[in-house]
Design a protein around this motif. Structure first.
Motif, PDB file in Angstrom:
ATOM      1  N   ASN A 299      35.478  19.533  89.988  1.00 21.00           N
ATOM      2  CA  ASN A 299      35.330  20.318  91.219  1.00 21.00           C
ATOM      3  C   ASN A 299      36.412  19.995  92.239  1.00 21.00           C
ATOM      4  OD1 ASN A 299      32.893  21.871  90.755  1.00 21.00           O
ATOM      5  ND2 ASN A 299      31.858  19.901  90.673  1.00 21.00           N
ATOM      6  N   SER A 300      37.159  18.927  92.021  1.00 21.09           N
ATOM      7  CA  SER A 300      38.104  18.472  93.027  1.00 21.09           C
ATOM      8  C   SER A 300      39.525  18.889  92.654  1.00 21.09           C
ATOM      9  CB  SER A 300      38.027  16.940  93.171  1.00 21.09           C
ATOM     10  OG  SER A 300      38.900  16.483  94.158  1.00 21.09           O
ATOM     11  N   TRP A 301      40.036  19.882  93.373  1.00 18.81           N
ATOM     12  CA  TRP A 301      41.374  20.401  93.139  1.00 18.81           C
ATOM     13  C   TRP A 301      42.146  20.343  94.455  1.00 18.81           C
ATOM     14  CZ3 TRP A 301      43.209  22.345  88.396  1.00 18.81           C
ATOM     15  CH2 TRP A 301      42.249  22.393  87.376  1.00 18.81           C
ATOM     16  N   ASN A 302      43.372  19.864  94.370  1.00 18.06           N
ATOM     17  CA  ASN A 302      44.231  19.779  95.547  1.00 18.06           C
ATOM     18  C   ASN A 302      45.402  20.729  95.380  1.00 18.06           C
ATOM     19  OD1 ASN A 302      42.654  17.546  96.552  1.00 18.06           O
ATOM     20  ND2 ASN A 302      43.750  16.226  95.108  1.00 18.06           N
ATOM     21  N   LYS A 303      45.711  21.462  96.453  1.00 18.17           N
ATOM     22  CA  LYS A 303      46.848  22.365  96.366  1.00 18.17           C
ATOM     23  C   LYS A 303      48.129  21.545  96.327  1.00 18.17           C
ATOM     24  CE  LYS A 303      46.957  26.489  97.965  1.00 18.17           C
ATOM     25  NZ  LYS A 303      47.008  27.723  98.776  1.00 18.17           N
ATOM     26  N   LEU A 304      48.896  21.731  95.269  1.00 17.82           N
ATOM     27  CA  LEU A 304      50.146  20.999  95.093  1.00 17.82           C
ATOM     28  C   LEU A 304      51.246  21.599  95.958  1.00 17.82           C
ATOM     29  CD1 LEU A 304      51.271  18.620  93.467  1.00 17.82           C
ATOM     30  CD2 LEU A 304      51.956  20.249  91.698  1.00 17.82           C
ATOM     31  N   PHE A 305      51.368  22.913  95.916  1.00 22.93           N
ATOM     32  CA  PHE A 305      52.325  23.592  96.787  1.00 22.93           C
ATOM     33  C   PHE A 305      52.087  25.093  96.751  1.00 22.93           C
ATOM     34  CE2 PHE A 305      54.477  23.574  92.668  1.00 22.93           C
ATOM     35  CZ  PHE A 305      54.990  24.857  92.565  1.00 22.93           C
ATOM     36  N   SER A 306      52.592  25.762  97.769  1.00 20.13           N
ATOM     37  CA  SER A 306      52.661  27.224  97.817  1.00 20.13           C
ATOM     38  C   SER A 306      54.131  27.594  97.914  1.00 20.13           C
ATOM     39  CB  SER A 306      51.892  27.788  99.013  1.00 20.13           C
ATOM     40  OG  SER A 306      50.509  27.606  98.855  1.00 20.13           O
ATOM     41  N   LEU A 307      54.506  28.661  97.250  1.00  9.82           N
ATOM     42  CA  LEU A 307      55.913  29.042  97.202  1.00  9.82           C
ATOM     43  C   LEU A 307      56.044  30.545  97.366  1.00  9.82           C
ATOM     44  CD1 LEU A 307      58.904  28.253  96.560  1.00  9.82           C
ATOM     45  CD2 LEU A 307      58.360  28.735  94.155  1.00  9.82           C
ATOM     46  N   ASN A 308      56.863  30.937  98.316  1.00  8.87           N
ATOM     47  CA  ASN A 308      57.223  32.339  98.442  1.00  8.87           C
ATOM     48  C   ASN A 308      58.402  32.579  97.499  1.00  8.87           C
ATOM     49  OD1 ASN A 308      58.286  34.883  99.210  1.00  8.87           O
ATOM     50  ND2 ASN A 308      57.360  34.659 101.245  1.00  8.87           N
ATOM     51  N   VAL A 309      58.107  33.072  96.305  1.00 12.44           N
ATOM     52  CA  VAL A 309      59.140  33.202  95.286  1.00 12.44           C
ATOM     53  C   VAL A 309      60.233  34.167  95.737  1.00 12.44           C
ATOM     54  CG1 VAL A 309      59.556  33.628  92.842  1.00 12.44           C
ATOM     55  CG2 VAL A 309      57.326  32.844  93.596  1.00 12.44           C
ATOM     56  N   ALA A 310      59.864  35.169  96.497  1.00 11.82           N
ATOM     57  CA  ALA A 310      60.833  36.184  96.904  1.00 11.82           C
ATOM     58  C   ALA A 310      61.904  35.605  97.823  1.00 11.82           C
ATOM     59  CB  ALA A 310      60.125  37.345  97.584  1.00 11.82           C
ATOM     60  N   THR A 311      61.499  34.809  98.818  1.00 10.37           N
ATOM     61  CA  THR A 311      62.478  34.288  99.778  1.00 10.37           C
ATOM     62  C   THR A 311      63.255  33.104  99.220  1.00 10.37           C
ATOM     63  OG1 THR A 311      60.783  32.865 100.760  1.00 10.37           O
ATOM     64  CG2 THR A 311      61.117  35.052 101.736  1.00 10.37           C
ATOM     65  N   SER A 312      62.663  32.366  98.257  1.00  8.38           N
ATOM     66  CA  SER A 312      63.342  31.204  97.712  1.00  8.38           C
ATOM     67  C   SER A 312      64.170  31.539  96.482  1.00  8.38           C
ATOM     68  CB  SER A 312      62.327  30.118  97.348  1.00  8.38           C
ATOM     69  OG  SER A 312      61.404  30.609  96.406  1.00  8.38           O
ATOM     70  N   SER A 313      64.013  32.749  95.962  1.00 11.47           N
ATOM     71  CA  SER A 313      64.732  33.139  94.765  1.00 11.47           C
ATOM     72  C   SER A 313      66.106  33.681  95.111  1.00 11.47           C
ATOM     73  CB  SER A 313      63.936  34.215  94.006  1.00 11.47           C
ATOM     74  OG  SER A 313      64.715  34.757  92.962  1.00 11.47           O
ATOM     75  N   PRO A 314      67.082  33.441  94.243  1.00 12.07           N
ATOM     76  CA  PRO A 314      68.399  34.040  94.464  1.00 12.07           C
ATOM     77  C   PRO A 314      68.399  35.540  94.224  1.00 12.07           C
ATOM     78  CG  PRO A 314      68.340  32.903  92.351  1.00 12.07           C
ATOM     79  CD  PRO A 314      67.055  32.575  93.053  1.00 12.07           C
ATOM     80  N   LEU A 315      67.288  36.057  93.667  1.00 13.95           N
ATOM     81  CA  LEU A 315      67.194  37.482  93.377  1.00 13.95           C
ATOM     82  C   LEU A 315      66.254  38.117  94.377  1.00 13.95           C
ATOM     83  CD1 LEU A 315      66.603  36.928  89.584  1.00 13.95           C
ATOM     84  CD2 LEU A 315      68.777  37.510  90.648  1.00 13.95           C
ATOM     85  N   ARG A 316      66.757  39.009  95.187  1.00 12.05           N
ATOM     86  CA  ARG A 316      65.921  39.637  96.213  1.00 12.05           C
ATOM     87  C   ARG A 316      66.033  41.148  96.097  1.00 12.05           C
ATOM     88  NH1 ARG A 316      67.006  35.849 101.590  1.00 12.05           N
ATOM     89  NH2 ARG A 316      66.798  33.850 100.506  1.00 12.05           N
ATOM     90  N   SER A 317      64.904  41.789  96.168  1.00 11.54           N
ATOM     91  CA  SER A 317      64.873  43.240  96.087  1.00 11.54           C
ATOM     92  C   SER A 317      63.589  43.721  96.713  1.00 11.54           C
ATOM     93  CB  SER A 317      64.957  43.699  94.623  1.00 11.54           C
ATOM     94  OG  SER A 317      64.700  45.075  94.523  1.00 11.54           O
ATOM     95  N   ARG A 318      63.647  44.886  97.325  1.00 11.16           N
ATOM     96  CA  ARG A 318      62.443  45.433  97.934  1.00 11.16           C
ATOM     97  C   ARG A 318      61.398  45.755  96.871  1.00 11.16           C
ATOM     98  NH1 ARG A 318      62.677  51.261 100.708  1.00 11.16           N
ATOM     99  NH2 ARG A 318      63.107  51.702  98.526  1.00 11.16           N
ATOM    100  N   SER A 319      61.842  46.146  95.678  1.00 10.11           N
ATOM    101  CA  SER A 319      60.944  46.547  94.600  1.00 10.11           C
ATOM    102  C   SER A 319      60.938  45.485  93.508  1.00 10.11           C
ATOM    103  CB  SER A 319      61.382  47.893  94.013  1.00 10.11           C
ATOM    104  OG  SER A 319      61.526  48.867  94.999  1.00 10.11           O
ATOM    105  N   ARG A 320      60.668  44.242  93.873  1.00 13.45           N
ATOM    106  CA  ARG A 320      60.660  43.155  92.896  1.00 13.45           C
ATOM    107  C   ARG A 320      59.236  42.629  92.731  1.00 13.45           C
ATOM    108  NH1 ARG A 320      64.158  40.408  90.131  1.00 13.45           N
ATOM    109  NH2 ARG A 320      65.901  41.493  91.114  1.00 13.45           N
ATOM    110  N   PHE A 321      58.868  42.396  91.453  1.00 12.54           N
ATOM    111  CA  PHE A 321      57.536  41.929  91.135  1.00 12.54           C
ATOM    112  C   PHE A 321      57.654  40.686  90.255  1.00 12.54           C
ATOM    113  CE2 PHE A 321      57.490  46.473  91.761  1.00 12.54           C
ATOM    114  CZ  PHE A 321      56.459  46.645  92.667  1.00 12.54           C
ATOM    115  N   TYR A 322      56.625  39.825  90.303  1.00 16.65           N
ATOM    116  CA  TYR A 322      56.679  38.539  89.631  1.00 16.65           C
ATOM    117  C   TYR A 322      55.465  38.381  88.720  1.00 16.65           C
ATOM    118  CZ  TYR A 322      60.191  37.745  93.175  1.00 16.65           C
ATOM    119  OH  TYR A 322      61.301  37.864  93.974  1.00 16.65           O
ATOM    120  N   PHE A 323      55.711  37.905  87.478  1.00 20.80           N
ATOM    121  CA  PHE A 323      54.660  37.759  86.487  1.00 20.80           C
ATOM    122  C   PHE A 323      54.775  36.375  85.845  1.00 20.80           C
ATOM    123  CE2 PHE A 323      55.850  42.183  86.824  1.00 20.80           C
ATOM    124  CZ  PHE A 323      54.624  42.829  86.967  1.00 20.80           C
ATOM    125  N   LEU A 324      53.655  35.653  85.814  1.00 19.29           N
ATOM    126  CA  LEU A 324      53.624  34.336  85.190  1.00 19.29           C
ATOM    127  C   LEU A 324      53.676  34.469  83.678  1.00 19.29           C
ATOM    128  CD1 LEU A 324      50.805  32.626  87.280  1.00 19.29           C
ATOM    129  CD2 LEU A 324      53.250  32.125  87.395  1.00 19.29           C
TER     130      LEU A 324
END
Length: 389
Positions: A294-319
């Protein structure tokens, strides 16, 4: 006198073994044809075991699959001088149809386990070694009623090795969202299936499963959720005990905003869960190793769009999943038009995120085709017909 005769006559057996143990699998496959003594040595269970578990000889690669389960590329994440040196290459040699045309269950010790539909009401499971071209067929653990069609296998199914009982096992989750899932476990040692008691799934409503399962300390972990709550399934592969534990990840967004989550193992052996919404936000939680599920700690949150070298208005991300080194592979897709109406005009890039580093900025690995699945794999001489050492 042939070179082989000279080597056999001049070198002691221990030295020959040490030399052969340092060679890659593809070379050993060819060397089995040199002479009977080499074939006998390379085919021996002890030699195969030592060679398979030597990580220097068998660096893991990640296979990337498209929608039709055709292997598109392999990603090698071998480290050089403590620096990650990823390379994206075509798969060579190409894998055979028995590996490609089916649902991926898992990979272990150079073997790939797949589930295939053979007809309207026929299914089968295959365990294959792509390099030795050996395939073992295993019947499925159920009978499909007439008119039902083929049952679907969930992505949280798993195939792997359990060291303490020296057994290869398959964890098979069959699609039956209401009222309870159907779960079977196959033991290679016993050569039989067992249907598990799923009374622990006291869930009302539609169940949404994650994309994979992982094993730590011979316990299998997988995620599922409803629109209101997250759950963790823990199955002890040795003791045959299953738990379903509700977990709280403190999501600010509802489940509907996320793609299916993935679960992985970090370098410190912690179990973690990763979710990403289609547009940019990735969240990673880590299981507290000194507490319960039951005990989970958030390791990090990441805005992939702003931290990625690839930026586009119509960009989508899939794990895509966690690699064997603990990195997270993400497919970044973009199009010049929105909404996307022509998939041939979509550009796909492969990104790698390392949750073990303080800086989680994505590393761009290169342009790829429309990859939907990944599978970690190592080359080996292990035969699916003699899995138990």
């Amino acid at each position: 006198m042939a070179v082989v005769d000279i080597i056999d006559g001049c070198l002691p057996q221990e030295l020959k073994i040490e030399i052969l143990l340092r060679l890659p699998v593809k070379s050993l496959v060819n060397f089995k044809l040199v002479c009977k003594s080499w074939n006998s040595l390379i085919s021996s269970p002890d030699f195969i075991k030592f060679h398979t578990h030597n990580s220097k000889n068998n660096p893991p690669i990640t296979l990337l699959y498209n929608y039709n389960l055709q292997v598109l590329n392999s990603v090698s994440l071998r480290k050089r001088d403590d620096n990650l040196n990823p390379t994206v290459l075509p798969v060579n040699p190409p894998l055979h149809d028995y590996v490609l045309k089916g649902h991926l269950i898992g990979s272990c010790d150079g073997l790939i386990c797949t589930y295939r539909h053979l007809g309207l009401e026929q299914t089968c499971i295959y365990i294959s070694n792509p390099l030795t071209k050996e395939t073992k067929e295993i019947s499925t653990p159920y009978h499909i009623p007439p008119g039902r069609g083929c049952l679907n296998i969930k992505s949280v199914s798993w195939f792997g090795f359990v060291p303490s009982i020296n057994d290869y096992m398959i964890w098979l989750v069959i699609d039956n969202p209401i009222p309870k899932p159907i779960v079977h476990v196959y033991s290679m040692r016993d050569d039989k299936w067992r249907k598990l008691d799923t009374s622990a799934f006291k869930i009302i409503g539609l169940m949404l499963w994650g994309t994979n399962a992982v094993v730590k300390n011979e316990t299998l972990y997988c995620w599922f959720g409803t629109f209101y709550k997250d759950f963790m399934v823990k199955y002890d592969l040795v003791q045959d005990i299953m738990e379903v534990v509700p977990i709280s990840l403190n999501d600010k967004q509802g489940l509907i905003w996320y793609n299916e989550p993935i679960i992985g193992i970090l370098q410190d052996s912690s179990v973690c869960i990763c979710k990403v919404d289609p547009f940019h936000m990735m969240d990673v939680w880590k299981l507290d190793q000194y507490s319960n599920s039951n005990s989970w700690n958030k390791l990090f949150s990441l805005n992939v769009a702003t931290s990625s070298p690839l930026r586009s208005r119509s960009r989508f991300y899939f794990l895509l999943g966690f690699t064997s080194s603990g990195g997270i592979l993400v497919r970044s897709s973009s199009s010049d038009c929105y909404p996307i109406v022509d998939l041939t005009k979509v550009t796909n890039e492969l990104l790698l995120i390392d949750p073990n580093q303080n800086s989680h900025s994505p590393m761009q690995l290169g342009r790829i085709e429309n990859v939907l699945y990944m599978l970690d794999y190592v080359e080996s001489l292990v035969s699916p017909f003699s899995l138990l050492f």
